[in-house]
Design a protein around this motif. Structure first.
Motif: not given
Lengths: 623, 74
Positions: A410-424
């Motif tokens: 979850x951390x590798x595949x999902x959290x990183x993508x979501x984090x990038x989207x949030x920052x954007x």
């Protein structure tokens, strides 16, 4: 050359468990069939010998009909010099012998490892390993023995062929009667009651406020958005302060707050599967759920959808087949997650006196939509043939290991993508086009939303702030309620608009976390396609509901007609696609000699079919 | 001669033939093949699924498949 060791055996025989022990790996292990669906290769030193250890999908016979069985049989046939370690549970030995005979026909290095001895003996089964060794002519070990050094010796051992031996007298099987627990669990009344209570308890513990799941979630959120943000408030530069507290900490807090619930839910799922309870649920509910093309296991994921769509999507891994997984994921957004409740309450205040009853109505409508989606997408599922996994207490170490694996994924595949989207999205909503810090009204996101405001104009809400609220729902659904409260205080539009917007919220694409989770399961393309299709259909549904409510027949009738045509068109397309799929499988079977060609298939094929057919399974050499 | 659906719960039987052609291999691996002995353990509450004990394992079968398995009482 490096020796190759293949682990071969029936599904659920314990190959992956053995693989993990021999290679110190983390292959996913489960108490149901088909956990391993691909060959898992790992370099390892076993019994002092460096070699490649391969975990193959379960196989019953060399003529097996499933993709996994075909794959495993071909894999073994293509590597005649590889050593085979057959893995069989003690109780299933008699059906592994024909498999061993078939696979060792050309003589090869092989041995047999017997698993699940304790349960077998507890249930009254007896087995004579020395007699088996003589009878089969190969080394026979229990999984508890020193398998590693035996595998090391096997690599230098002689070639052997396993005879189709009669093992009468060497193996006595446990009693055939159903155990006390099984009689209870498979009882139509008590069993169903038990499982409903169990699933509700899981839901309650994970998602209800004040329960461990929710408590931990709040703790994680508060740690990031209150405790750490408190420190960040001391940063002098406003831009850096906004970046740290509103950007990084807020995003980290929202993403990581998923973790406790994901961990809990996967823990329950692993325990249910490992203990054999899930296969009972599947037997109990098969007749009922196969009518809507689902299985008992799918019900677990669907129910959890009421808690959190993203978390529920991650639990669909390991569903009976990929197509069913797709259907479940498509149904999930319609089951309103807990974050949608505040949105419904905010909106329904303006169209229903009793806001709670309105929310209930929307939840009910969601369930109906999910049911309709399931029925609409339903495919003919192959009739059930399933081995009943034995009831057992799940091994703590395995449960922990698979749990950690899921969390890591979850951390590798999902959290990183979501984090990038949030920052954007923080970047877009905090800065104006000249990259100066500003209020929401002047931000880049507000500018993007201004033209989008016209999307809701047909339902009487041509305001960019409504579009902004809808888009913020992409980050997390509760943001919609937050945005409305920030801009308006109370929802200012008439009941029909509010209800139409509620319907939009009910049916639109899930939040970005759920989309990222879907992307991990089904691929990014499909995830985006689903999200786009759902948002589009949500807009149409929103218009339709508004027109029905305001009663402008002149608009409603053509709209209904259009929707019906679109619905029918999609249905036809899905249907045609299915036919091609069926024919492709049929052609693959033709190639492997599994079926005879009928006249209908010999005619000229369309270009599209030819293109697809050309990419079919590669033929094994020598066939 | 009868098919598996017609057995009563707890009744032992011997398999005479398996007509579900695509499943013959799979079923025989699970211990359901001509000549094999099996016991009908339970019918699911809705009568859609049949739970049997073969010599090799416990197997849940959909009615469509159970219907295709000819047995005689043993």
């Amino acid at each position: 050359m490096l020796g190759v060791v293949l682990l071969v055996g029936n599904p659920n025989a314990g190959k992956s468990t053995l693989f993990n022990r021999l290679a110190h790996g983390h292959a996913h292990v489960g108490n149901w069939h088909g956990v391993t669906v691909d060959a898992l290769e790992k370099q390892a030193v076993i019994g002092g010998r460096p070699c490649t250890l391969v975990d193959l999908p379960g196989i019953y016979t060399t003529e097996g009909r499933s993709m996994e069985e075909k794959f495993a049989a071909r894999y073994v046939a293509e590597r005649p010099s590889a050593a085979i370690v057959f893995v069989a549970e003690c109780a299933g030995l008699s059906r592994t012998v024909p498999l061993m005979h078939a696979l060792t026909a050309g003589r090869r290095k092989c041995m047999l490892v017997l698993t699940k001895r304790r349960r077998f003996e507890r249930e009254g089964g007896r087995l004579d390993p020395d007699g088996l060794r003589r009878c089969l002519g190969i080394p026979v070990l229990f999984a508890e023995d020193d398998v590693a050094s035996a595998v090391g010796k096997l690599l230098d051992g002689p070639l052997r062929e396993v005879p189709l031996a009669d093992m009468g007298g060497l193996v006595s099987l446990p009693s055939e009667q159903l155990g006390r627990f099984d009689r209870f669990l498979l009882n139509g009344f008590f069993g169903l009651f038990f499982f409903v209570a169990l699933l509700l308890a899981v839901f309650f513990v994970t998602f209800f406020s004040g329960m461990p799941g929710d408590l931990l979630k709040t703790l994680v959120e508060e740690f990031f958005t209150v405790t750490l943000a408190g420190y960040a408030a001391a940063i002098p530069s406003p831009v850096v302060r906004s970046l740290v507290s509103d950007g990084i900490l807020m995003s980290l807090g929202s993403v990581l707050s998923f973790l406790p619930q994901i961990a809990l839910l996967h823990f329950f799922l692993i325990v249910l599967e490992e203990s054999g309870l899930m296969s009972r649920l599947a037997v109990l509910t098969d007749g009922l759920l196969s009518r809507i093309g689902l299985s008992g296991r799918a019900v677990f994921s669907l129910l959890m959808g009421f808690g959190c769509t993203a978390v529920a999507v991650t639990t669909t891994k390991g569903l009976d087949d990929k197509r069913m997984q797709r259907r479940v994921i498509l149904c999930l957004p319609y089951l309103s997650c807990s974050a949608k409740l505040p949105v419904y309450l905010t909106l329904s205040a303006s169209f229903f006196e009793n806001a709670f009853a309105a929310a209930l109505l929307l939840y009910g409508a969601g369930v109906w939509l999910a049911l309709i989606a399931a029925l609409y997408l339903k495919e003919k599922t192959p009739p059930l043939v399933m081995e009943l996994a034995p009831l057992q207490f799940p091994a703590p170490l395995f449960t922990l290991k698979s749990l950690l694996f899921q969390i890591k994924q979850f951390i590798i595949k999902v959290a990183t993508v979501v984090l990038a989207f949030f920052l954007f999205s923080w970047l877009l909503s905090s800065f104006d086009p000249s990259f100066a810090l500003c209020t929401v009204e002047n931000s880049m996101l507000a500018r993007i939303c201004r033209p989008l405001g016209c999307l809701f104009a047909p339902v009487g809400m041509g305001d960019w702030r409504i579009a902004y609220a809808a888009i913020s729902g992409l980050i997390a659904k509760e943001n919609v309620a937050g945005a409305i409260a920030m801009f308006y205080g109370a929802f200012p539009y008439p009941p029909a608009s509010a209800f139409a917007f509620s319907v939009f919220m009910l049916t639109c694409s899930p939040c970005v976390s759920a989309i990222a989770a879907t992307a991990r399961e089904l691929g990014a393309g499909r995830a985006l396609l689903y999200a786009a299709a759902q948002t589009l259909s949500a807009l149409l549904a929103c218009y339709l509901v508004y027109f029905l409510l305001t009663g402008s027949v002149a608009v409603t009738l053509p709209a209904l007609l259009f929707c019906f045509t679109a619905f029918y068109g999609i249905h036809e397309k899905v249907h045609r696609h299915d036919r091609h799929h069926a024919q492709r499988i049929y052609r693959d079977r033709l190639r492997t000699g599994g079926a005879r060609a009928s006249r209908a298939l010999k005619g000229p094929r369309s270009a599209r079919q030819r293109r697809k057919g050309g990419r079919g399974l590669p033929l094994a050499p020598g066939r | 001669m009868m098919n598996l659906c017609e057995l009563s719960c707890g009744q032992r039987a011997r398999v005479l033939s398996v007509r579900a052609e695509t499943l013959i291999g799979r079923l025989s691996a699970l211990g359901v093949y001509p000549g094999a002995r099996l016991t009908l353990l339970k019918r699911s509450p809705l009568g859609h699924t049949y739970l049997i004990a073969s010599e090799a394992s416990r197997v849940a079968l959909a009615r469509e498949i159970a219907r295709e398995i000819e047995v005689c009482s043993a």
